[in-house]
Design a protein around this motif. Structure first.
Motif, PDB file in Angstrom:
ATOM      1  N   PHE A 142       0.834  -1.184   0.000  1.00  0.00           N
ATOM      2  CA  PHE A 142       0.000   0.000   0.000  1.00  0.00           C
ATOM      3  C   PHE A 142       0.874   1.241   0.000  1.00  0.00           C
ATOM      4  O   PHE A 142       2.089   1.161   0.194  1.00  0.00           O
ATOM      5  CB  PHE A 142      -0.959   0.017   1.201  1.00  0.00           C
ATOM      6  CG  PHE A 142      -0.276  -0.072   2.539  1.00  0.00           C
ATOM      7  CD1 PHE A 142       0.029   1.068   3.258  1.00  0.00           C
ATOM      8  CD2 PHE A 142       0.059  -1.298   3.072  1.00  0.00           C
ATOM      9  CE1 PHE A 142       0.655   0.987   4.481  1.00  0.00           C
ATOM     10  CE2 PHE A 142       0.689  -1.394   4.302  1.00  0.00           C
ATOM     11  CZ  PHE A 142       0.983  -0.239   5.007  1.00  0.00           C
ATOM     12  N   GLY A 143       0.273   2.373  -0.234  1.00  0.00           N
ATOM     13  CA  GLY A 143       1.025   3.616  -0.275  1.00  0.00           C
ATOM     14  C   GLY A 143       0.810   4.437   0.971  1.00  0.00           C
ATOM     15  O   GLY A 143      -0.246   4.389   1.582  1.00  0.00           O
ATOM     16  N   GLY A 144       1.829   5.196   1.388  1.00  0.00           N
ATOM     17  CA  GLY A 144       1.682   6.050   2.557  1.00  0.00           C
ATOM     18  C   GLY A 144       2.977   6.250   3.303  1.00  0.00           C
ATOM     19  O   GLY A 144       4.063   6.192   2.731  1.00  0.00           O
ATOM     20  N   SER A 152      -0.044  15.441  16.860  1.00  0.00           N
ATOM     21  CA  SER A 152      -0.963  16.548  17.161  1.00  0.00           C
ATOM     22  C   SER A 152      -1.253  17.424  15.946  1.00  0.00           C
ATOM     23  O   SER A 152      -2.314  18.052  15.879  1.00  0.00           O
ATOM     24  CB  SER A 152      -0.383  17.420  18.286  1.00  0.00           C
ATOM     25  OG  SER A 152       0.842  18.013  17.873  1.00  0.00           O
ATOM     26  N   HIS A 153      -0.311  17.466  14.984  1.00  0.00           N
ATOM     27  CA  HIS A 153      -0.497  18.300  13.796  1.00  0.00           C
ATOM     28  C   HIS A 153       0.006  17.562  12.559  1.00  0.00           C
ATOM     29  O   HIS A 153       0.988  16.807  12.629  1.00  0.00           O
ATOM     30  CB  HIS A 153       0.260  19.623  13.919  1.00  0.00           C
ATOM     31  CG  HIS A 153      -0.271  20.548  14.970  1.00  0.00           C
ATOM     32  ND1 HIS A 153      -0.083  20.317  16.320  1.00  0.00           N
ATOM     33  CD2 HIS A 153      -0.978  21.712  14.860  1.00  0.00           C
ATOM     34  CE1 HIS A 153      -0.659  21.295  17.005  1.00  0.00           C
ATOM     35  NE2 HIS A 153      -1.201  22.149  16.153  1.00  0.00           N
ATOM     36  N   LEU A 154      -0.666  17.785  11.451  1.00  0.00           N
ATOM     37  CA  LEU A 154      -0.238  17.278  10.150  1.00  0.00           C
ATOM     38  C   LEU A 154      -0.030  18.466   9.237  1.00  0.00           C
ATOM     39  O   LEU A 154      -0.970  19.223   8.961  1.00  0.00           O
ATOM     40  CB  LEU A 154      -1.289  16.331   9.560  1.00  0.00           C
ATOM     41  CG  LEU A 154      -1.553  15.034  10.337  1.00  0.00           C
ATOM     42  CD1 LEU A 154      -2.748  14.298   9.751  1.00  0.00           C
ATOM     43  CD2 LEU A 154      -0.328  14.140  10.335  1.00  0.00           C
ATOM     44  N   ASP A 155       1.212  18.659   8.809  1.00  0.00           N
ATOM     45  CA  ASP A 155       1.571  19.841   8.013  1.00  0.00           C
ATOM     46  C   ASP A 155       1.085  21.128   8.663  1.00  0.00           C
ATOM     47  O   ASP A 155       0.549  22.027   8.011  1.00  0.00           O
ATOM     48  CB  ASP A 155       1.009  19.718   6.591  1.00  0.00           C
ATOM     49  CG  ASP A 155       1.848  18.804   5.714  1.00  0.00           C
ATOM     50  OD1 ASP A 155       3.033  18.614   6.031  1.00  0.00           O
ATOM     51  OD2 ASP A 155       1.307  18.269   4.722  1.00  0.00           O
ATOM     52  N   ASP A 162      -6.572  10.054   5.769  1.00  0.00           N
ATOM     53  CA  ASP A 162      -6.699  10.632   4.426  1.00  0.00           C
ATOM     54  C   ASP A 162      -5.645  11.712   4.189  1.00  0.00           C
ATOM     55  O   ASP A 162      -5.051  11.804   3.108  1.00  0.00           O
ATOM     56  CB  ASP A 162      -8.091  11.235   4.272  1.00  0.00           C
ATOM     57  CG  ASP A 162      -8.755  10.777   2.995  1.00  0.00           C
ATOM     58  OD1 ASP A 162      -8.203   9.888   2.325  1.00  0.00           O
ATOM     59  OD2 ASP A 162      -9.829  11.314   2.665  1.00  0.00           O
ATOM     60  N   LYS A 163      -5.422  12.544   5.208  1.00  0.00           N
ATOM     61  CA  LYS A 163      -4.440  13.614   5.079  1.00  0.00           C
ATOM     62  C   LYS A 163      -3.016  13.063   4.982  1.00  0.00           C
ATOM     63  O   LYS A 163      -2.142  13.682   4.381  1.00  0.00           O
ATOM     64  CB  LYS A 163      -4.549  14.576   6.270  1.00  0.00           C
ATOM     65  CG  LYS A 163      -5.784  15.467   6.228  1.00  0.00           C
ATOM     66  CD  LYS A 163      -5.797  16.429   7.385  1.00  0.00           C
ATOM     67  CE  LYS A 163      -6.989  17.389   7.285  1.00  0.00           C
ATOM     68  NZ  LYS A 163      -6.859  18.314   6.155  1.00  0.00           N
ATOM     69  N   MET A 164      -2.794  11.915   5.596  1.00  0.00           N
ATOM     70  CA  MET A 164      -1.453  11.322   5.540  1.00  0.00           C
ATOM     71  C   MET A 164      -1.163  10.724   4.175  1.00  0.00           C
ATOM     72  O   MET A 164      -0.006  10.562   3.792  1.00  0.00           O
ATOM     73  CB  MET A 164      -1.308  10.233   6.612  1.00  0.00           C
ATOM     74  CG  MET A 164      -1.373  10.750   8.028  1.00  0.00           C
ATOM     75  SD  MET A 164      -1.142   9.409   9.220  1.00  0.00           S
ATOM     76  CE  MET A 164      -1.896  10.134  10.683  1.00  0.00           C
ATOM     77  N   ARG A 165      -2.210  10.374   3.453  1.00  0.00           N
ATOM     78  CA  ARG A 165      -2.007   9.852   2.107  1.00  0.00           C
ATOM     79  C   ARG A 165      -1.664  10.988   1.149  1.00  0.00           C
ATOM     80  O   ARG A 165      -1.990  12.138   1.400  1.00  0.00           O
ATOM     81  CB  ARG A 165      -3.273   9.147   1.618  1.00  0.00           C
ATOM     82  CG  ARG A 165      -3.621   7.890   2.399  1.00  0.00           C
ATOM     83  CD  ARG A 165      -4.718   7.130   1.681  1.00  0.00           C
ATOM     84  NE  ARG A 165      -5.034   5.897   2.363  1.00  0.00           N
ATOM     85  CZ  ARG A 165      -6.100   5.700   3.132  1.00  0.00           C
ATOM     86  NH1 ARG A 165      -6.961   6.680   3.291  1.00  0.00           N
ATOM     87  NH2 ARG A 165      -6.311   4.537   3.713  1.00  0.00           N
ATOM     88  N   GLY A 166      -1.029  10.634   0.056  1.00  0.00           N
ATOM     89  CA  GLY A 166      -0.684  11.651  -0.927  1.00  0.00           C
ATOM     90  C   GLY A 166       0.235  11.071  -1.976  1.00  0.00           C
ATOM     91  O   GLY A 166       0.557   9.877  -1.961  1.00  0.00           O
TER      92      GLY A 166
END
Length: 438
Positions: free
Chosen positions: A96-98, A134-137, A151-155
Motif C-alpha cells: 500500500f502507499g503512505g 498533534s499536527h499534520l503539516d 486521508d491527510k497522511m495519504r498523498g
C-alpha cells in the motif's frame, strides 16, 4: 442562522447511534418514536443542506453522519467510502502507499501511533509506538475522525508530510516523512547461531506461507542442531484473524486457539488447533511490546495459555475487539466492532493486553568493565617506545582498538539477546543427563 457542521454531524452521530442501538427497545414501548427520530434526522439534514454557510453535497453530509454514528461507538468502528475500502483491501494483500504507520484515535483527540512498520519511511524517520500526532503539516488533528486524519497522511509518492509529535512528556517536535509505496513482506527470518529468528511485521495473506518457508529454511540449514525459535511480534499492529489462527495452529497440536464472543450467544465462535507442530516441540520465545496488538495478542495469548512458548518483553497494546467489514454495495463498507477476543483460558485481551512471562524492558547497554579506557600512550608527556618495531606494533594496536570501537557502537537488541539466552538455557537443561535414585 449559522449552523456549525461539526456540531451538527456530532448530533446526527449521537442520534443515529441511539436509533441503531435502541431501536429494538423503543419498538417494544412506542413504535412511533423511531419514526419521529427519523423525521428529526430528515429535518436536520435538510437544514444543513440548505442553510449551512458552505455548500455541501448530499453524499458528504450523509457519509459524515454515518461516520459520526460509527466513530462514536469505539475507536475502531468507522465508515469506509469506496476509495478507503479499496485501499484497505490493498493493505491486507501486503502492499500500500503512505508513510508506513498503523494508527488509532487517542481519547485526547490526537492520533496515536500503534506502531511504525519495519523499513518504511516512518520507521526510518524514528517514529515510535505510543507517539501522539498533534499536527499534520501544521494543521491540528483535533476534530478530525481517524479516517480523515489517515486521508491527510495519504498523498503522492515522493511528497513530504510534516508531523508534530508528542512523546513521553518531551517537548513537541516535528518530523518530516516522505511518502512512498509501502511493500511489506510480513515475515522476515535469519539464524542467530543455532536459533531461528522469525520477525512477523503484520498479519497479511502472505503470513502463514512466509512462516512455513522460514522454518523450512532453518531445518534445511541446521537440521537437528536447531535449538529453538524466537518469534518477534514487537510493534506488530495485527491484521487478518485467519492468519493469526494459522500461525498459532502451526505450533500447537490441539486445543482452542481463540474464541470470539458477541452480543448473541449463538454467534460465539471457537477456533481449535489441528495436529502438527512445525517446530517439532523445540522451545519458542515470543517477543512482544506495547506495539503488539490484535492478531499479535491472539498468537501470544494462545501460545502462552498452552505453555507452548515463553512470552518475553513488555505488556502488549490491549486491542481485544473484533471488527467485521460489511460491504455496502458501491458506497464502500462499514467497519463494525462485533465481538471480543478471548484467549484459550478465557481471558479477555481488551484494554488489558498480554502480560509477558518474563518482563524485559528495552535497555541501553553501557559498555563497562572492558579494561579499555585511558592508556599510558594517551597521557600527555608519556615516554615513547624506542624499540625498532614499536611503530608497526602501535599501528596494529590502534587498528584493533578502532575495530572494537566500531563494534561497541553497534546497538544491542537487549530483549532479543535475553530471548536467545533463554533458549540456550532451555536447550542446555534439556541435554543434561538425568540420574535416578533407587
Amino acid at each position: 442562522m449559522t449552523i456549525r457542521l461539526s456540531t451538527t454531524i456530532a448530533f446526527l452521530g449521537t442520534f443515529l447511534l441511539a436509533t441503531q442501538l435502541g431501536a429494538q427497545e423503543v419498538k417494544k414501548d412506542d413504535p412511533s418514536k423511531t419514526y419521529q427520530l427519523l423525521d428529526l434526522f430528515g429535518d436536520v439534514f435538510e437544514k444543513v443542506r440548505t442553510d449551512y454557510v458552505e455548500e455541501k453535497t448530499d453524499q458528504e453530509i450523509i457519509e459524515a453522519a454515518i461516520q459520526g454514528m460509527l466513530s462514536s461507538l469505539d475507536p475502531h468502528s468507522s465508515f469506509l467510502n469506496a476509495d478507503h475500502f479499496k485501499d484497505m483491501q490493498v493493505q491486507t494483500k501486503g502492499q500500500f502507499g503512505g508513510l508506513g504507520i498503523q494508527v488509532s484515535m487517542d481519547p485526547s483527540g490526537l492520533i496515536k501511533v500503534i506502531s511504525p512498520i519495519d523499513e518504511t519511511p516512518a520507521f526510518k524517520a524514528g517514529i515510535k509506538a505510543g507517539d501522539l500526532i498533534s499536527h499534520l503539516d501544521g494543521q491540528p488533528v483535533n476534530g478530525l475522525t481517524l479516517n480523515q486524519a489517515v486521508d491527510k497522511m495519504r498523498g503522492p509518492v515522493g511528497a513530504d508530510m510534516t508531523m508534530t509529535i508528542r512523546r513521553n512528556g518531551e517537548k513537541p517536535f516535528d518530523v518530516t516523512v516522505t511518502r512512498a509505496v509501502i511493500k511489506v513482506p510480513s515475515v522476515r527470518h535469519h539464524l542467530e547461531g543455532d536459533v531461528g529468528y522469525i520477525r512477523i511485521t503484520s498479519f497479511t495473506e502472505q503470513t502463514e506461507m512466509g512462516l512455513k518457508k522460514a522454518v523450512d529454511a532453518f531445518n534445511e540449514e541446521k537440521g537437528d542442531r536447531l535449538k529453538g525459535l524466537v518469534l518477534d511480534l514487537r510493534n506488530n499492529p495485527g491484521g487478518l484473524l485467519d492468519q493469526a489462527i494459522s500461525v498459532s495452529d502451526a505450533f500447537l497440536n490441539q486445543g482452542e486457539i481463540v474464541s470470539t464472543r458477541s452480543r448473541r450467544v449463538e454467534d460465539i465462535q471457537r477456533f481449535n488447533a489441528r495436529p502438527g507442530d512445525i517446530a517439532d516441540g523445540l522451545p519458542i520465545v515470543v517477543l512482544i511490546n506495547g506495539g503488539s496488538a490484535s492478531a499479535s495478542e491472539i498468537v501470544a495469548g494462545a501460545l502462552q495459555d498452552h505453555a507452548r512458548a515463553l512470552i518475553l518483553g513488555t505488556r502488549s497494546f490491549g486491542k481485544g475487539s473484533v471488527q467485521t467489514i460489511i460491504p455496502m454495495g458501491t458506497n464502500g463498507a462499514m467497519r463494525l466492532t462485533t465481538a471480543r477476543y478471548y484467549t484459550p483460558s478465557g481471558r479477555s485481551i481488551q484494554a488489558v493486553g498480554i502480560e509477558p512471562d518474563i518482563k524485559v524492558e528495552i535497555a541501553r547497554i553501557e559498555k563497562i568493565g572492558t579494561g579499555v579506557g585511558t592508556r599510558e600512550a594517551d597521557l600527555r608527556g608519556s615516554l615513547e617506545n624506542t624499540d625498532e618495531n614499536a611503530e608497526e606494533r602501535q599501528k596494529k594496536v590502534e587498528a584493533e582498538r578502532n575495530g572494537k570501537d566500531k563494534e561497541e557502537e553497534k546497538p544491542e537488541d537487549y530483549q532479543l539477546s535475553r530471548a536467545l539466552d533463554l533458549i540456550a538455557g532451555i536447550a542446555l537443561y534439556s541435554e543434561m543427563p538425568r540420574t535416578t535414585e533407587e
